[in-house]
Design an enzyme around this catalytic site. Structure first.
Site, PDB file in Angstrom:
ATOM      1  N   GLY A   1       2.015   4.129  13.628  1.00  0.00           N
ATOM      2  CA  GLY A   1       2.419   2.883  14.140  1.00  0.00           C
ATOM      3  C   GLY A   1       1.859   2.413  15.119  1.00  0.00           C
ATOM      4  O   GLY A   1       1.602   0.871  15.334  1.00  0.00           O
TER       5      GLY A   1
ATOM      6  N   LYS B   1       0.895  -1.066   0.108  1.00  0.00           N
ATOM      7  CA  LYS B   1       0.164  -0.018   0.116  1.00  0.00           C
ATOM      8  C   LYS B   1       0.855   1.165  -0.119  1.00  0.00           C
ATOM      9  O   LYS B   1       1.437   1.616   1.119  1.00  0.00           O
ATOM     10  CB  LYS B   1      -0.863  -0.206   1.231  1.00  0.00           C
ATOM     11  CG  LYS B   1      -1.982   0.872   0.770  1.00  0.00           C
ATOM     12  CD  LYS B   1      -2.442   1.763   1.968  1.00  0.00           C
ATOM     13  CE  LYS B   1      -1.998   2.952   2.509  1.00  0.00           C
ATOM     14  NZ  LYS B   1      -1.761   4.079   1.524  1.00  0.00           N
TER      15      LYS B   1
ATOM     16  N   GLU C   1       8.818  15.929  15.905  1.00  0.00           N
ATOM     17  CA  GLU C   1       9.304  15.981  14.623  1.00  0.00           C
ATOM     18  C   GLU C   1       8.787  17.061  13.540  1.00  0.00           C
ATOM     19  O   GLU C   1       7.287  16.745  13.510  1.00  0.00           O
ATOM     20  CB  GLU C   1       9.028  14.505  14.132  1.00  0.00           C
ATOM     21  CG  GLU C   1       9.610  14.174  12.744  1.00  0.00           C
ATOM     22  CD  GLU C   1       9.258  12.916  12.206  1.00  0.00           C
ATOM     23  OE1 GLU C   1       8.107  12.482  12.391  1.00  0.00           O
ATOM     24  OE2 GLU C   1      10.063  12.165  11.720  1.00  0.00           O
TER      25      GLU C   1
ATOM     26  N   GLY D   1       6.503   4.892   8.487  1.00  0.00           N
ATOM     27  CA  GLY D   1       5.427   6.053   8.759  1.00  0.00           C
ATOM     28  C   GLY D   1       5.359   6.792   9.954  1.00  0.00           C
ATOM     29  O   GLY D   1       6.504   6.501  10.611  1.00  0.00           O
ATOM     30  N   SER D   2       4.829   7.220  10.527  1.00  0.00           N
ATOM     31  CA  SER D   2       4.627   8.286  11.545  1.00  0.00           C
ATOM     32  C   SER D   2       4.269   7.138  12.575  1.00  0.00           C
ATOM     33  O   SER D   2       3.684   6.250  12.613  1.00  0.00           O
ATOM     34  CB  SER D   2       3.473   9.280  11.485  1.00  0.00           C
ATOM     35  OG  SER D   2       2.449   8.433  11.499  1.00  0.00           O
ATOM     36  N   THR D   3       4.930   7.840  13.879  1.00  0.00           N
ATOM     37  CA  THR D   3       4.683   6.995  15.206  1.00  0.00           C
ATOM     38  C   THR D   3       3.451   6.859  15.363  1.00  0.00           C
ATOM     39  O   THR D   3       2.730   5.671  15.979  1.00  0.00           O
ATOM     40  CB  THR D   3       5.606   7.761  16.341  1.00  0.00           C
ATOM     41  OG1 THR D   3       6.760   7.767  16.014  1.00  0.00           O
ATOM     42  CG2 THR D   3       5.312   7.041  17.467  1.00  0.00           C
TER      43      THR D   3
ATOM     44  N   CYS E   1      13.172  10.662   7.597  1.00  0.00           N
ATOM     45  CA  CYS E   1      12.853  10.279   9.159  1.00  0.00           C
ATOM     46  C   CYS E   1      14.288  10.364   9.849  1.00  0.00           C
ATOM     47  O   CYS E   1      14.212  10.729  11.062  1.00  0.00           O
ATOM     48  CB  CYS E   1      12.831   8.722   8.932  1.00  0.00           C
ATOM     49  SG  CYS E   1      13.676   7.621   8.013  1.00  0.00           S
TER      50      CYS E   1
ATOM     51  N   GLU F   1       8.969   1.203  11.219  1.00  0.00           N
ATOM     52  CA  GLU F   1      10.100   2.097  11.218  1.00  0.00           C
ATOM     53  C   GLU F   1       9.407   3.552  11.322  1.00  0.00           C
ATOM     54  O   GLU F   1       8.521   3.781  10.363  1.00  0.00           O
ATOM     55  CB  GLU F   1      10.571   1.707   9.799  1.00  0.00           C
ATOM     56  CG  GLU F   1      11.211   0.736   9.464  1.00  0.00           C
ATOM     57  CD  GLU F   1      12.535   0.277  10.297  1.00  0.00           C
ATOM     58  OE1 GLU F   1      13.014   1.208  10.787  1.00  0.00           O
ATOM     59  OE2 GLU F   1      12.707  -0.781  10.136  1.00  0.00           O
TER      60      GLU F   1
HETATM   61  P1  NAD Z   1       1.752   8.295   7.851  1.00  0.00           P
HETATM   62  O1  NAD Z   1       1.968   7.547   9.116  1.00  0.00           O
HETATM   63  O2  NAD Z   1       0.799   9.413   7.770  1.00  0.00           O
HETATM   64  O3  NAD Z   1       1.532   7.366   6.515  1.00  0.00           O
HETATM   65  C1  NAD Z   1       2.404   6.074   6.300  1.00  0.00           C
HETATM   66  C2  NAD Z   1       1.462   5.380   5.672  1.00  0.00           C
HETATM   67  O4  NAD Z   1       0.590   4.611   6.366  1.00  0.00           O
HETATM   68  C3  NAD Z   1       0.806   5.719   4.459  1.00  0.00           C
HETATM   69  O5  NAD Z   1       0.802   4.813   3.481  1.00  0.00           O
HETATM   70  C4  NAD Z   1      -0.541   5.867   4.892  1.00  0.00           C
HETATM   71  O6  NAD Z   1      -1.599   5.825   3.996  1.00  0.00           O
HETATM   72  C5  NAD Z   1      -0.872   4.684   5.884  1.00  0.00           C
HETATM   73  N1  NAD Z   1      -1.697   5.034   6.895  1.00  0.00           N
HETATM   74  C6  NAD Z   1      -2.186   6.041   7.661  1.00  0.00           C
HETATM   75  N2  NAD Z   1      -3.033   5.818   8.589  1.00  0.00           N
HETATM   76  C7  NAD Z   1      -3.255   4.706   8.602  1.00  0.00           C
HETATM   77  C8  NAD Z   1      -4.102   3.909   9.224  1.00  0.00           C
HETATM   78  N3  NAD Z   1      -5.049   3.997  10.191  1.00  0.00           N
HETATM   79  N4  NAD Z   1      -4.196   2.008   8.862  1.00  0.00           N
HETATM   80  C9  NAD Z   1      -3.219   1.638   8.049  1.00  0.00           C
HETATM   81  N5  NAD Z   1      -2.335   2.536   7.143  1.00  0.00           N
HETATM   82  C10 NAD Z   1      -2.587   3.927   7.394  1.00  0.00           C
HETATM   83  O7  NAD Z   1       3.144   8.991   7.530  1.00  0.00           O
HETATM   84  P2  NAD Z   1       3.819   9.827   6.427  1.00  0.00           P
HETATM   85  O8  NAD Z   1       3.347  11.352   6.545  1.00  0.00           O
HETATM   86  O9  NAD Z   1       3.371   8.991   4.984  1.00  0.00           O
HETATM   87  O10 NAD Z   1       5.336   9.701   6.555  1.00  0.00           O
HETATM   88  C11 NAD Z   1       5.912  10.524   7.279  1.00  0.00           C
HETATM   89  C12 NAD Z   1       6.514   9.766   8.492  1.00  0.00           C
HETATM   90  O11 NAD Z   1       7.034   8.712   8.152  1.00  0.00           O
HETATM   91  C13 NAD Z   1       7.413  10.438   9.313  1.00  0.00           C
HETATM   92  O12 NAD Z   1       7.054  10.402  10.767  1.00  0.00           O
HETATM   93  C14 NAD Z   1       8.751   9.952   9.173  1.00  0.00           C
HETATM   94  O13 NAD Z   1       9.797   9.948  10.116  1.00  0.00           O
HETATM   95  C15 NAD Z   1       8.514   8.522   8.926  1.00  0.00           C
HETATM   96  N6  NAD Z   1       9.211   7.695   8.372  1.00  0.00           N
HETATM   97  C16 NAD Z   1       9.976   6.839   8.708  1.00  0.00           C
HETATM   98  C17 NAD Z   1      11.059   6.136   8.284  1.00  0.00           C
HETATM   99  C18 NAD Z   1      11.895   5.142   9.184  1.00  0.00           C
HETATM  100  O14 NAD Z   1      12.613   4.288   8.300  1.00  0.00           O
HETATM  101  N7  NAD Z   1      11.860   5.137  10.387  1.00  0.00           N
HETATM  102  C19 NAD Z   1      11.292   6.304   6.973  1.00  0.00           C
HETATM  103  C20 NAD Z   1      10.521   7.235   6.118  1.00  0.00           C
HETATM  104  C21 NAD Z   1       9.586   8.005   6.781  1.00  0.00           C
END
Ligand code: NAD
Length: 504
Positions: free
Chosen positions: A256, A198, A406, A251-253, A309, A274
């Site tokens: 997660g 996804k 962040e 994605g975001s904490t 990130c 992550e």
């Molecule tokens: P996000 O958490 O908003 O979204 C990430 C993914 O999760 C997207 O595909 C989104 O559609 C999906 N998502 C959102 N809500 C969901 C739910 N309720 N159920 C299932 N999936 C859901 O993050 P973002 O804005 O896309 O990315 C930015 C964040 O990602 C920052 O916090 C960044 O630090 C983190 N990030 C971490 C790493 C790492 O390796 N640690 C790498 C890149 C980005």
């Protein structure tokens, strides 16, 4: 969509011409069970070029109905065994073919990420190179990882086997669309799983193009599927599915944490996270070549518009050199201005969308209100597009919002310290623990501080230098997973014990 440029694009005009050719024939449908399909609901979502504000395409917006279809196809593929039980050496060949196809189409893939999320095309090319390298490294590794024979007596034989998990759902963000995808899907596929990807709703185009290449490389039906759509619809459905065995998330904490709850509410699927960061970068007075360190400290936050990130967003500087050092960082920042992402000379591009742009500007306003000293930047660049210049705040304290949260944008918070102990305490005073950097020529200090930093990775006299051979991941609320290196394979395999009684 099979855009095969006749020449390698090198100038802005070349990239513009390729962009025009590409956007005329984008794949916008989901890829389920070897077929490109509209969402069952018929819904679409608009994907925007943040450098211009223009709509690039309307992409299938999948939801639970599409997730059900993809999960059924993934399970069927797994049971069929034409991938899951194929020899690792054969899986390797297919993945190497995919890597070769990605290389042949690298300009097109890079451009799709640039158009979708605003990063400069030169950095996008670097990302695609990283994605291809990840595929190759992991594919080459899979037929060299052995199981174990237990140290038993002569009356028994204990085998420890590594088996694929079954169905893996990979949910990825928009900041490195194809590279984050590769970090997830390469080990999951190499290990023999069926994978449902996804992509972020903000950057689905390169993932959809990748499906075409995966099919051409010979991945069997149902083994790699892509569901574009929103997190709260299709992402949530995958996370709650009783037939998904593993969630691999970047994605975001906040999201997660939600995924862990969904796993608990459903089938206790494995959840690898992550997540976010607020990474400290420690500069000691004994470091060598302040000009170079200052440039690196600026690049550690301003690369990819700060949408990284592991961005070195907290710069901790020994007060003995802080005045002169911060002046140098400000000069470096001034040289890293955003520009047209299609210009190969641009160091920074556009923020991914209006929401992120406003969020970053709100943080900048908060930095000013809370008393941090703005040294450079801080004012958005007039549109069209969502551009924010490199912004440096000095005199930040751990109590300030911009010193803790962040921001995910080009905003650097500078702190001062008077002793090594104070620097380490300040660095560790965070909910996050993804990365940390330290600059010093004193080997005793380097080892002492590296061990004390509570972080998944420590960069010494560099920032973000590591290649595929070492794991990438965080501690604390930065997550629990590890991408890259052969350790990534551990996440996508199950240990199975086979114990045989032997006749004497
Ligand atoms: P996000 O958490 O908003 O979204 C990430 C993914 O999760 C997207 O595909 C989104 O559609 C999906 N998502 C959102 N809500 C969901 C739910 N309720 N159920 C299932 N999936 C859901 O993050 P973002 O804005 O896309 O990315 C930015 C964040 O990602 C920052 O916090 C960044 O630090 C983190 N990030 C971490 C790493 C790492 O390796 N640690 C790498 C890149 C980005």
């Amino acid at each position: 969509m099979t855009a095969t440029p006749t020449a390698i694009p090198t100038t802005r005009a070349d990239w513009q011409a390729l962009a025009q050719a590409l956007t005329a024939r984008l794949e916008t449908r989901a890829f389920i069970d070897d077929t490109f399909v509209d969402a069952v609901s018929g819904e679409t979502l608009a994907t925007i070029n943040p450098a211009t504000g223009e709509t690039l395409a309307h992409v299938a917006s999948c939801d639970a109905a599409d997730a059900d279809l993809a999960v059924a196809a993934a399970r069927a593929a797994y049971a069929r065994g034409d991938w899951s039980r194929l020899s690792p050496a054969r899986r390797k060949q297919t993945l190497l073919r995919l890597a070769a196809l990605m290389e042949a189409h690298q300009h097109e893939l890079a451009l799709l990420d640039t158009l979708d999320m605003g990063k400069p095309v030169s950095s996008a090319l670097g990302d695609i190179d990283g994605a291809i390298g990840c595929l190759r490294y992991t594919a080459e590794g899979i037929d060299k990882v052995y199981g174990e024979v237990a140290p038993t007596g002569d009356d028994s034989l204990g085998l420890v086997l590594r088996e694929p998990l079954g169905v893996v759902a990979s949910i990825v963000p928009w900041n490195f669309p194809l590279m984050m995808t590769a970090w997830k899907i390469a080990p999951a596929l190499a290990a023999g799983n069926s994978v449902i990807l996804k992509p972020s709703e903000k950057s689905p185009l390169s993932a959809l193009r990748l499906t075409q290449l995966a099919r051409e490389a010979g991945l069997p039906r149902g083994v790699f599927q892509v569901l574009p759509g929103f997190g709260h619809t299709v992402g949530r459905a995958l996370a709650l599915s009783m037939e998904v065995d593993c969630l691999a998330f970047t994605g975001s904490t906040g999201v997660g944490k939600q995924l862990m709850q969904y796993a608990g509410q459903s089938n206790l699927k494995r959840v690898y996270l992550e997540c976010g960061g607020k990474s400290p970068n420690l500069v000691f007075a004994d470091c060598k070549n302040l000009d170079q360190v200052a440039w690196n400290a600026a690049a550690a936050i301003f690369h990819n518009q700060g949408e990284v990130c592991i961005a070195g967003s907290r710069l901790l500087v020994d007060n003995a050199i802080r005045g002169v050092f911060v002046d140098k960082v400000v000069e470096a920042a001034k040289a890293m201005q955003p520009g047209d992402p299609l210009d190969p000379e641009s160091f920074m591009g556009a923020m991914v969308d209006e929401t992120q742009y406003r969020r970053v500007l709100d943080y900048i306003a908060k930095g000013r209100e809370e008393g941090a000293r703005l040294r450079v930047g801080g004012v958005a660049i007039d549109g069209p597009g969502y551009f924010i210049p490199p912004t440096v705040f000095d005199g930040v304290t751990p109590a300030m919002t911009i010193g803790r949260e962040e921001i995910f944008g080009p905003v650097l918070s500078v702190f001062g310290f008077d002793s090594e102990e104070e620097a380490v305490a300040m660095a560790n005073d965070s909910d996050y623990g993804l990365a940390a950097g330290l600059w010093s020529q004193d080997i005793d200090r380097i080892m002492r501080v590296s061990r004390k930093l509570h972080s998944g990775q420590v960069f010494v006299n560099n920032w973000a230098g590591p290649d595929m051979t070492v794991p990438f991941g965080g501690v604390k609320q930065s997550g629990n997973g590890r991408d890259k290196s052969l350790h990534a394979l551990e996440e996508y395999t199950e240990l199975k014990t086979v114990w045989m009684a032997l006749a004497p």
